[in-house]
Design an enzyme around this catalytic site. Structure first.
Site, PDB file in Angstrom:
ATOM      1  N   LYS A 159       0.833  -1.201   0.000  1.00 58.27           N
ATOM      2  CA  LYS A 159       0.000   0.000   0.000  1.00 58.27           C
ATOM      3  C   LYS A 159       0.878   1.265   0.000  1.00 58.27           C
ATOM      4  O   LYS A 159       2.095   1.178   0.247  1.00 58.27           O
ATOM      5  CB  LYS A 159      -0.922  -0.048   1.231  1.00 58.27           C
ATOM      6  CG  LYS A 159      -1.939  -1.210   1.187  1.00 58.27           C
ATOM      7  CD  LYS A 159      -2.823  -1.212   2.432  1.00 58.27           C
ATOM      8  CE  LYS A 159      -3.925  -2.265   2.341  1.00 58.27           C
ATOM      9  NZ  LYS A 159      -4.794  -2.292   3.544  1.00 58.27           N
ATOM     10  N   TYR A 214     -12.419  -3.661  -3.450  1.00 56.48           N
ATOM     11  CA  TYR A 214     -12.978  -3.999  -2.150  1.00 56.48           C
ATOM     12  C   TYR A 214     -14.449  -4.423  -2.183  1.00 56.48           C
ATOM     13  O   TYR A 214     -14.993  -4.815  -1.160  1.00 56.48           O
ATOM     14  CB  TYR A 214     -12.768  -2.847  -1.160  1.00 56.48           C
ATOM     15  CG  TYR A 214     -11.334  -2.796  -0.649  1.00 56.48           C
ATOM     16  CD1 TYR A 214     -10.843  -3.792   0.193  1.00 56.48           C
ATOM     17  CD2 TYR A 214     -10.465  -1.790  -1.041  1.00 56.48           C
ATOM     18  CE1 TYR A 214      -9.528  -3.774   0.636  1.00 56.48           C
ATOM     19  CE2 TYR A 214      -9.146  -1.765  -0.593  1.00 56.48           C
ATOM     20  CZ  TYR A 214      -8.686  -2.758   0.247  1.00 56.48           C
ATOM     21  OH  TYR A 214      -7.390  -2.750   0.692  1.00 56.48           O
ATOM     22  N   THR A 236      -5.534  -7.756  10.541  1.00 53.17           N
ATOM     23  CA  THR A 236      -5.822  -6.447   9.931  1.00 53.17           C
ATOM     24  C   THR A 236      -5.411  -5.262  10.810  1.00 53.17           C
ATOM     25  O   THR A 236      -4.855  -4.281  10.320  1.00 53.17           O
ATOM     26  CB  THR A 236      -7.337  -6.348   9.637  1.00 53.17           C
ATOM     27  OG1 THR A 236      -7.736  -7.516   8.923  1.00 53.17           O
ATOM     28  CG2 THR A 236      -7.667  -5.114   8.827  1.00 53.17           C
ATOM     29  N   ASN A 272      -1.803  -0.275   7.176  1.00 50.90           N
ATOM     30  CA  ASN A 272      -1.232  -1.578   7.551  1.00 50.90           C
ATOM     31  C   ASN A 272      -0.332  -2.181   6.474  1.00 50.90           C
ATOM     32  O   ASN A 272      -0.211  -3.386   6.348  1.00 50.90           O
ATOM     33  CB  ASN A 272      -2.341  -2.543   8.002  1.00 50.90           C
ATOM     34  CG  ASN A 272      -3.432  -2.694   6.966  1.00 50.90           C
ATOM     35  OD1 ASN A 272      -3.255  -2.267   5.824  1.00 50.90           O
ATOM     36  ND2 ASN A 272      -4.536  -3.309   7.341  1.00 50.90           N
ATOM     37  N   HIS A 322      -1.876  -5.203   1.354  1.00 49.81           N
ATOM     38  CA  HIS A 322      -3.110  -5.951   1.146  1.00 49.81           C
ATOM     39  C   HIS A 322      -2.710  -7.367   0.759  1.00 49.81           C
ATOM     40  O   HIS A 322      -1.731  -7.564   0.049  1.00 49.81           O
ATOM     41  CB  HIS A 322      -3.943  -5.354   0.001  1.00 49.81           C
ATOM     42  CG  HIS A 322      -4.982  -6.315  -0.498  1.00 49.81           C
ATOM     43  ND1 HIS A 322      -6.176  -6.513   0.166  1.00 49.81           N
ATOM     44  CD2 HIS A 322      -4.977  -7.194  -1.543  1.00 49.81           C
ATOM     45  CE1 HIS A 322      -6.862  -7.449  -0.466  1.00 49.81           C
ATOM     46  NE2 HIS A 322      -6.157  -7.881  -1.507  1.00 49.81           N
ATOM     47  N   GLU A 359      -9.314 -10.856  -7.758  1.00 50.09           N
ATOM     48  CA  GLU A 359      -8.422  -9.694  -7.605  1.00 50.09           C
ATOM     49  C   GLU A 359      -7.285  -9.729  -8.630  1.00 50.09           C
ATOM     50  O   GLU A 359      -6.922  -8.697  -9.194  1.00 50.09           O
ATOM     51  CB  GLU A 359      -7.836  -9.660  -6.193  1.00 50.09           C
ATOM     52  CG  GLU A 359      -8.866  -9.288  -5.136  1.00 50.09           C
ATOM     53  CD  GLU A 359      -8.335  -9.289  -3.714  1.00 50.09           C
ATOM     54  OE1 GLU A 359      -9.116  -8.972  -2.803  1.00 50.09           O
ATOM     55  OE2 GLU A 359      -7.144  -9.622  -3.506  1.00 50.09           O
TER      56      GLU A 359
HETATM   57  O1  CDP Z   1      -6.787  -6.229   4.662  1.00 54.21           O
HETATM   58  P1  CDP Z   1      -7.566  -7.298   5.385  1.00 54.21           P
HETATM   59  O2  CDP Z   1      -8.083  -8.377   4.472  1.00 54.21           O
HETATM   60  O3  CDP Z   1      -6.798  -7.846   6.550  1.00 54.21           O
HETATM   61  O4  CDP Z   1      -8.838  -6.585   6.057  1.00 54.21           O
HETATM   62  P2  CDP Z   1     -10.275  -6.212   5.461  1.00 54.21           P
HETATM   63  O5  CDP Z   1     -11.253  -6.443   6.565  1.00 54.21           O
HETATM   64  O6  CDP Z   1     -10.521  -6.878   4.141  1.00 54.21           O
HETATM   65  O7  CDP Z   1     -10.175  -4.639   5.255  1.00 54.21           O
HETATM   66  C1  CDP Z   1      -9.468  -4.087   4.168  1.00 54.21           C
HETATM   67  C2  CDP Z   1      -8.691  -2.876   4.625  1.00 54.21           C
HETATM   68  O8  CDP Z   1      -9.590  -1.879   5.093  1.00 54.21           O
HETATM   69  C3  CDP Z   1      -7.758  -3.112   5.802  1.00 54.21           C
HETATM   70  O9  CDP Z   1      -6.538  -3.689   5.437  1.00 54.21           O
HETATM   71  C4  CDP Z   1      -7.592  -1.714   6.353  1.00 54.21           C
HETATM   72  O10 CDP Z   1      -6.645  -0.958   5.631  1.00 54.21           O
HETATM   73  C5  CDP Z   1      -8.977  -1.126   6.108  1.00 54.21           C
HETATM   74  N1  CDP Z   1      -9.836  -1.190   7.294  1.00 54.21           N
HETATM   75  C6  CDP Z   1      -9.951  -0.077   8.115  1.00 54.21           C
HETATM   76  O11 CDP Z   1      -9.346   0.947   7.840  1.00 54.21           O
HETATM   77  N2  CDP Z   1     -10.743  -0.116   9.220  1.00 54.21           N
HETATM   78  C7  CDP Z   1     -11.391  -1.241   9.532  1.00 54.21           C
HETATM   79  N3  CDP Z   1     -12.148  -1.246  10.612  1.00 54.21           N
HETATM   80  C8  CDP Z   1     -11.284  -2.385   8.718  1.00 54.21           C
HETATM   81  C9  CDP Z   1     -10.504  -2.333   7.612  1.00 54.21           C
HETATM   82 MG    MG Z   2      -9.639  -8.419   3.081  1.00 52.68          MG
END
Ligand code: CDP
Ligand code: MG
Length: 207
Positions: free
Chosen positions: A20, A60, A131, A162, A165, A176
């Site tokens: 990212k 997303y 996450t 974080n 992705h 994706e």
């Molecule tokens: O990236 P990952 O699959 O671990 O998590 P996700 O639940 O698919 O969410 C995608 C991205 O959204 C995360 O990596 C975060 O950057 C962001 N996110 C956030 O900012 N706040 C949250 N409560 C959940 C996700």
């Molecule tokens: Mg995800």
């Protein structure tokens, strides 16, 4: 066991990783790639791009349930910590996360890559970590390189930073990959280390 690998082609499993904008700006791309290479995964696609809003929105929402599920996860994380969630409706919370994510992901260049190898999706998720960085395990990319939390991000009205992705499951990985890469940008080749990782020793059986 080895027959299973031959028959199911596990070694051809692919997943998508995106370094990212914060990861690229902090010079962590090499560190991220190093961790995936040393576990035995093979890079079969790699590019540097500044994503558009449309690309991030599509990325997303491949899973139509993502908005609701992400909202639910967010609410639960506050409840688990004994803190009142800022938004109580999962869809509203998820949509708000998506809006902040679009801003985050379009803020600068990202490095998108396709990694291939046995159990690629699960192995990459394991090395990526959870996450929310404050809870990501030590030794994972998010655990080792980020100090962010949902609480901090929400207070600033932004997405959680974080670093990378990683596709969440095989179906997500397939859709994706086709969103981020054209088929002529994916390179098929044999890496020398695959001879060690996937050797079945059948040439030595019965000798
Ligand atoms: O990236 P990952 O699959 O671990 O998590 P996700 O639940 O698919 O969410 C995608 C991205 O959204 C995360 O990596 C975060 O950057 C962001 N996110 C956030 O900012 N706040 C949250 N409560 C959940 C996700
Ligand atoms: Mg995800």
């Amino acid at each position: 066991m080895n027959t299973l690998i031959k028959e199911t082609g596990h070694r051809n499993e692919r997943t998508l990783v995106i370094v990212k904008p914060d990861g690229v700006q902090r010079g962590l791309t090499g560190e991220v790639i190093k961790r995936f290479e040393r576990v035995g995964l093979k890079i079969v696609g790699l590019k540097l791009i500044v994503p558009t809003k449309e690309m991030v929105g599509k990325h997303y929402t491949t899973d139509p349930e993502w908005i609701r599920k992400t909202g639910e996860k967010n609410i639960k994380s506050f409840v688990d910590k004994g803190v009142q969630p800022p938004i109580n409706d999962p869809v509203t919370a998820g949509q708000s996360i998506l809006n902040t994510l679009v801003a985050y992901m379009t803020s600068g260049p990202v490095i998108a890559m396709i990694l291939q190898g046995a159990n690629a999706v699960k192995i990459v998720r394991k090395l990526t970590g959870g996450t929310e960085p404050i809870l990501s395990d030590v030794g994972t990319i998010r655990g080792d390189f980020v100090i962010d939390s949902y609480e901090m991000a929400d207070a600033q009205g932004r997405a959680v930073r974080n670093v990378i992705h990683a596709s969440g499951n095989i179906d997500e990985a397939q859709s994706e990959i086709s969103q981020w890469f054209n088929s002529n940008e994916i390179v098929e080749y044999n890496a020398i280390h695959e001879q060690i990782l996937y050797r079945d020793f059948s040439d030595l059986l019965g000798k």
